[in-house]
Design an enzyme around this catalytic site. Structure first.
Site, PDB file in Angstrom:
ATOM      1  N   SER A 179       0.900  -1.293  -0.048  1.00  0.00           N
ATOM      2  CA  SER A 179      -0.060   0.018   0.092  1.00  0.00           C
ATOM      3  C   SER A 179       1.020   1.314   0.106  1.00  0.00           C
ATOM      4  O   SER A 179       0.329   2.302   0.005  1.00  0.00           O
ATOM      5  CB  SER A 179      -0.839  -0.105   1.330  1.00  0.00           C
ATOM      6  OG  SER A 179      -0.313  -0.117   2.338  1.00  0.00           O
TER       7      SER A 179
ATOM      8  N   ASN B  39      -2.256  -1.930  13.660  1.00  0.00           N
ATOM      9  CA  ASN B  39      -3.747  -1.738  13.524  1.00  0.00           C
ATOM     10  C   ASN B  39      -4.084  -0.398  14.249  1.00  0.00           C
ATOM     11  O   ASN B  39      -5.147   0.226  13.711  1.00  0.00           O
ATOM     12  CB  ASN B  39      -4.260  -2.946  14.074  1.00  0.00           C
ATOM     13  CG  ASN B  39      -4.114  -4.308  13.271  1.00  0.00           C
ATOM     14  OD1 ASN B  39      -3.396  -4.145  12.027  1.00  0.00           O
ATOM     15  ND2 ASN B  39      -4.474  -5.400  13.704  1.00  0.00           N
TER      16      ASN B  39
ATOM     17  N   THR C 280     -40.098  25.723 -10.509  1.00  0.00           N
ATOM     18  CA  THR C 280     -40.413  24.766  -9.874  1.00  0.00           C
ATOM     19  C   THR C 280     -40.733  23.952 -11.358  1.00  0.00           C
ATOM     20  O   THR C 280     -41.410  24.401 -12.213  1.00  0.00           O
ATOM     21  CB  THR C 280     -41.805  24.871  -9.011  1.00  0.00           C
ATOM     22  OG1 THR C 280     -42.767  24.966  -9.818  1.00  0.00           O
ATOM     23  CG2 THR C 280     -41.581  25.561  -7.835  1.00  0.00           C
ATOM     24  N   HIS C 281     -40.403  22.490 -11.191  1.00  0.00           N
ATOM     25  CA  HIS C 281     -40.431  21.719 -12.178  1.00  0.00           C
ATOM     26  C   HIS C 281     -39.708  22.215 -13.631  1.00  0.00           C
ATOM     27  O   HIS C 281     -39.919  22.159 -14.658  1.00  0.00           O
ATOM     28  CB  HIS C 281     -41.655  21.389 -12.740  1.00  0.00           C
ATOM     29  CG  HIS C 281     -42.611  20.884 -11.359  1.00  0.00           C
ATOM     30  ND1 HIS C 281     -42.806  19.850 -11.135  1.00  0.00           N
ATOM     31  CD2 HIS C 281     -43.475  21.918 -10.547  1.00  0.00           C
ATOM     32  CE1 HIS C 281     -43.519  19.628 -10.154  1.00  0.00           C
ATOM     33  NE2 HIS C 281     -43.883  21.003  -9.683  1.00  0.00           N
TER      34      HIS C 281
ATOM     35  N   ASN D 112     -17.515  26.587 -24.023  1.00  0.00           N
ATOM     36  CA  ASN D 112     -18.462  25.401 -23.189  1.00  0.00           C
ATOM     37  C   ASN D 112     -18.039  25.705 -21.757  1.00  0.00           C
ATOM     38  O   ASN D 112     -17.054  25.975 -21.384  1.00  0.00           O
ATOM     39  CB  ASN D 112     -18.110  24.064 -23.667  1.00  0.00           C
ATOM     40  CG  ASN D 112     -18.523  23.813 -25.063  1.00  0.00           C
ATOM     41  OD1 ASN D 112     -19.574  24.320 -25.471  1.00  0.00           O
ATOM     42  ND2 ASN D 112     -17.709  23.041 -25.810  1.00  0.00           N
TER      43      ASN D 112
ATOM     44  N   GLU E 238     -19.182  21.739 -15.505  1.00  0.00           N
ATOM     45  CA  GLU E 238     -19.730  20.394 -16.072  1.00  0.00           C
ATOM     46  C   GLU E 238     -18.966  19.402 -15.301  1.00  0.00           C
ATOM     47  O   GLU E 238     -19.474  18.379 -15.104  1.00  0.00           O
ATOM     48  CB  GLU E 238     -19.448  20.349 -17.641  1.00  0.00           C
ATOM     49  CG  GLU E 238     -20.409  21.111 -18.287  1.00  0.00           C
ATOM     50  CD  GLU E 238     -20.149  20.911 -19.930  1.00  0.00           C
ATOM     51  OE1 GLU E 238     -20.958  20.195 -20.651  1.00  0.00           O
ATOM     52  OE2 GLU E 238     -19.346  21.640 -20.271  1.00  0.00           O
TER      53      GLU E 238
ATOM     54  N   TYR F 165      -9.706  -5.916  13.594  1.00  0.00           N
ATOM     55  CA  TYR F 165      -8.865  -5.417  12.135  1.00  0.00           C
ATOM     56  C   TYR F 165      -9.080  -6.597  11.019  1.00  0.00           C
ATOM     57  O   TYR F 165      -8.847  -7.796  11.244  1.00  0.00           O
ATOM     58  CB  TYR F 165      -7.550  -5.047  12.505  1.00  0.00           C
ATOM     59  CG  TYR F 165      -6.848  -4.728  11.114  1.00  0.00           C
ATOM     60  CD1 TYR F 165      -7.204  -3.275  10.532  1.00  0.00           C
ATOM     61  CD2 TYR F 165      -6.294  -5.537  10.515  1.00  0.00           C
ATOM     62  CE1 TYR F 165      -6.535  -3.038   9.582  1.00  0.00           C
ATOM     63  CE2 TYR F 165      -5.557  -4.979   9.422  1.00  0.00           C
ATOM     64  CZ  TYR F 165      -5.931  -3.826   8.846  1.00  0.00           C
ATOM     65  OH  TYR F 165      -5.282  -3.363   7.487  1.00  0.00           O
TER      66      TYR F 165
ATOM     67  N   GLN G 164      -7.454  -1.937   4.173  1.00  0.00           N
ATOM     68  CA  GLN G 164      -6.323  -0.981   3.486  1.00  0.00           C
ATOM     69  C   GLN G 164      -6.958  -0.504   2.306  1.00  0.00           C
ATOM     70  O   GLN G 164      -6.461   0.474   1.687  1.00  0.00           O
ATOM     71  CB  GLN G 164      -5.448  -2.142   3.151  1.00  0.00           C
ATOM     72  CG  GLN G 164      -4.095  -1.654   2.148  1.00  0.00           C
ATOM     73  CD  GLN G 164      -3.034  -2.377   2.161  1.00  0.00           C
ATOM     74  OE1 GLN G 164      -2.531  -2.604   3.194  1.00  0.00           O
ATOM     75  NE2 GLN G 164      -2.631  -2.870   0.989  1.00  0.00           N
TER      76      GLN G 164
ATOM     77  N   LYS H 226      -7.970   3.342   1.403  1.00  0.00           N
ATOM     78  CA  LYS H 226      -7.237   4.383   1.138  1.00  0.00           C
ATOM     79  C   LYS H 226      -7.502   5.305  -0.102  1.00  0.00           C
ATOM     80  O   LYS H 226      -7.412   6.343  -0.036  1.00  0.00           O
ATOM     81  CB  LYS H 226      -5.616   4.028   1.139  1.00  0.00           C
ATOM     82  CG  LYS H 226      -5.297   3.265   2.330  1.00  0.00           C
ATOM     83  CD  LYS H 226      -5.133   3.955   3.668  1.00  0.00           C
ATOM     84  CE  LYS H 226      -4.636   3.108   4.828  1.00  0.00           C
ATOM     85  NZ  LYS H 226      -5.604   2.198   5.085  1.00  0.00           N
TER      86      LYS H 226
HETATM   87  N1  ARG Z   1      -1.810  -1.057   5.488  1.00  0.00           N
HETATM   88  C1  ARG Z   1      -2.822  -1.471   6.349  1.00  0.00           C
HETATM   89  C2  ARG Z   1      -4.138  -0.687   6.170  1.00  0.00           C
HETATM   90  O1  ARG Z   1      -4.112   0.172   5.637  1.00  0.00           O
HETATM   91  C3  ARG Z   1      -1.987  -1.233   7.665  1.00  0.00           C
HETATM   92  C4  ARG Z   1      -2.440  -2.241   8.732  1.00  0.00           C
HETATM   93  C5  ARG Z   1      -1.917  -3.334   8.335  1.00  0.00           C
HETATM   94  N2  ARG Z   1      -2.214  -4.474   9.467  1.00  0.00           N
HETATM   95  C6  ARG Z   1      -1.809  -5.751   9.312  1.00  0.00           C
HETATM   96  N3  ARG Z   1      -2.098  -6.397  10.405  1.00  0.00           N
HETATM   97  N4  ARG Z   1      -1.440  -6.167   8.384  1.00  0.00           N
HETATM   98  O2  ARG Z   1      -5.096  -1.081   7.020  1.00  0.00           O
END
Ligand code: ARG
Length: 464
Positions: A26, A113, A158-159, A288, A293, A320, A325, A328
């Protein structure tokens, strides 16, 4: 660091396949959290020292090296490595490389976590503040413009059919109200985000005598989260942020749509400045309204991000799970999209010119003061339903005779009701109609000026 160098490699005899490494990483996107990750680590290390879990000398080494890493990242000198999976392990392994054993103690009593939940909360609170500043700036511009345009007459729809005349200032203040609620929604969301997960460790808390209050206050959190399982697992604060953003974007899309409509050559109520329009590659005459838009289009993407985040969370058991992940990319996109759209709208608004004659002309067609005539008859003791029928017949007459309501002579009007007298013309003109709606929330120019002043004062108090 080599693959063997993975911080979690202890129980493994084989390293992950290249495909798994690519799948699992990540860092390519969560490196954006580096500042918050480092702040969280410094607070955690200081707490470990204050509880004598590590020495003060070790804390100082950790802190200084983390600050060095921060500098390297900001200078673009830090080497992010996919092998180290995420932002947390990239920074931790760089720390260990720099200071050895002291660095290896940073993760005592902590897990990625509680770390990621902390990072995300800090990140989103910071972005919320920036978004709130941008919303406020747009509101300031809207209220400023609203007081200038408090007497500019336009058709209210309206409408999408002409309904009753309103003032352009009143319309701008409607937008301001929508954004005002968005602002307050973000502030509410901030309040619930402002809680510290640190100390929850992997899921169950930690056996070390951690001081959760200390890390929370160090990082500026309002309180410590009350349950470790909840703290590491829930992402409702991410979803809530995405939801506030999606609602805001839906509002922006409604505003954008009106700008597009009003700038159509067949209406021409406004002229959008050239710097926020584009031309056509084939039709030389075109100008335009692309910026509007795109804002309208990006509201779809913001709604999609919200749905993505809801579906990631759906049915996740405690505590968790790695599913999280996946929050993100959509949330980063949400932040970028919302900020960019607000910036564009903010820059575009001052360049929008109003064409008041076209607005007023459009307000004077379609018998938009018919309700006022019915109200006039009600004032003269005719029950509203009967008054409505009488005016309906007058409207039919104007249509057959291709005239506007205010053009019908008194004599003719009196054929429909003898209660109608010459003072009716004070009522069924555009100015007459507007100035009668002089109550809180109404469109009378005097009321709009008052409302714009009140709104501007509220905004000023907000920034004081
Ligand atoms: N990249 C992970 C996330 O966004 C971080 C936490 C990872 N924890 C684990 N036990 N693998 O959640």
């Amino acid at each position: 660091m080599s693959k063997k160098g993975k911080l979690w490699s202890g129980r493994f005899s084989e390293s992950p396949s290249d495909l798994m490494e690519k799948f699992s990483q990540s860092v390519s996107f969560d490196k954006r959290l580096y500042r918050h990750d480092i702040a969280g680590s410094i607070a955690h290390a200081e707490m470990l020292a204050s509880r004598e879990i590590i020495t003060s000398a070790e804390f100082r080494k950790i802190r200084d090296a983390l600050k060095e890493i921060l500098g390297e990242i900001e200078a673009g000198r830090f080497l992010w490595s996919v092998e180290q999976e995420d932002v947390h392990m990239n920074i931790e392994s760089a720390l260990i490389e720099k200071i050895g054993d002291a660095g290896k103690k940073l993760h005592t009593g902590r897990s990625r976590n509680d770390q990621i939940s902390t990072d995300m909360r800090l990140y989103l609170m910071e972005e919320t503040d920036l978004i709130c500043q941008l919303i406020t700036a747009v509101q300031v511009e809207l209220t400023r413009r609203a007081s200038q345009e408090s007497g500019t007459i336009m058709p209210g729809w309206t409408h999408m059919q002409p309904a009753q005349p309103v003032t352009f200032g009143h319309h701008l203040l409607a937008w301001n109200e929508m954004l005002d609620r968005d602002f307050r929604r973000f502030r509410d969301c901030h309040e619930r985000t402002n809680e510290s997960p640190l100390g929850s460790a992997a899921l169950a808390g930690t056996g070390y005598p951690v001081d959760r209050e200390m890390t929370a206050s160090q990082l500026g959190f309002g309180k410590v989260m009350d349950n470790s399982l909840d703290a590491v697992s829930d992402r409702d604060f991410v979803i809530e942020f995405a939801s506030c953003s999606a609602i805001l974007m839906i509002h922006l899309s409604r505003i954008a749509e009106e700008l597009v409509l009003w700038s159509m050559p067949s209406l021409e109520y406004i002229d959008i400045g050239e710097n926020f329009c584009t031309g056509s590659s084939i039709m030389p005459q075109k100008k335009n309204p692309d910026a509007a838009e795109l804002i309208r289009g990006k509201s779809g993407r913001a709604t999609g991000n919200l749905v993505t985040l809801l579906m990631i969370m759906k049915a996740q058991p405690l505590a968790y799970n790695r599913d999280n992940q996946e929050d993100k990319e959509p949330i980063f996109d949400q932040v970028d999209t919302v900020k960019l759209c607000l910036e564009v709208l903010l820059s575009m608004l001052p360049g929008i010119a109003v064409l008041p004659e076209n607005m007023a002309k459009a307000a004077s067609v379609g018998n938009q003061t018919a309700t006022d005539l019915a109200d006039y008859l009600v004032d003269r003791q005719i029950p509203f339903r009967d008054a409505y029928q009488i005016v309906g017949r007058i409207v039919a007459y104007t249509i057959w005779n291709d005239k506007h309501l205010h053009e019908i002579p008194l004599k003719k009007l009196r054929e429909f009701s003898e209660k109608i007298e010459s003072d009716v013309f004070d009522i069924i003109t555009l100015d007459g109609s507007l100035s009668r709606r002089n109550h809180v929330g109404g469109t009378a120019p005097a009321q709009v000026r008052k409302a714009a002043r009140k709104a501007a004062k509220k905004l000023k108090d907000r920034s004081d």
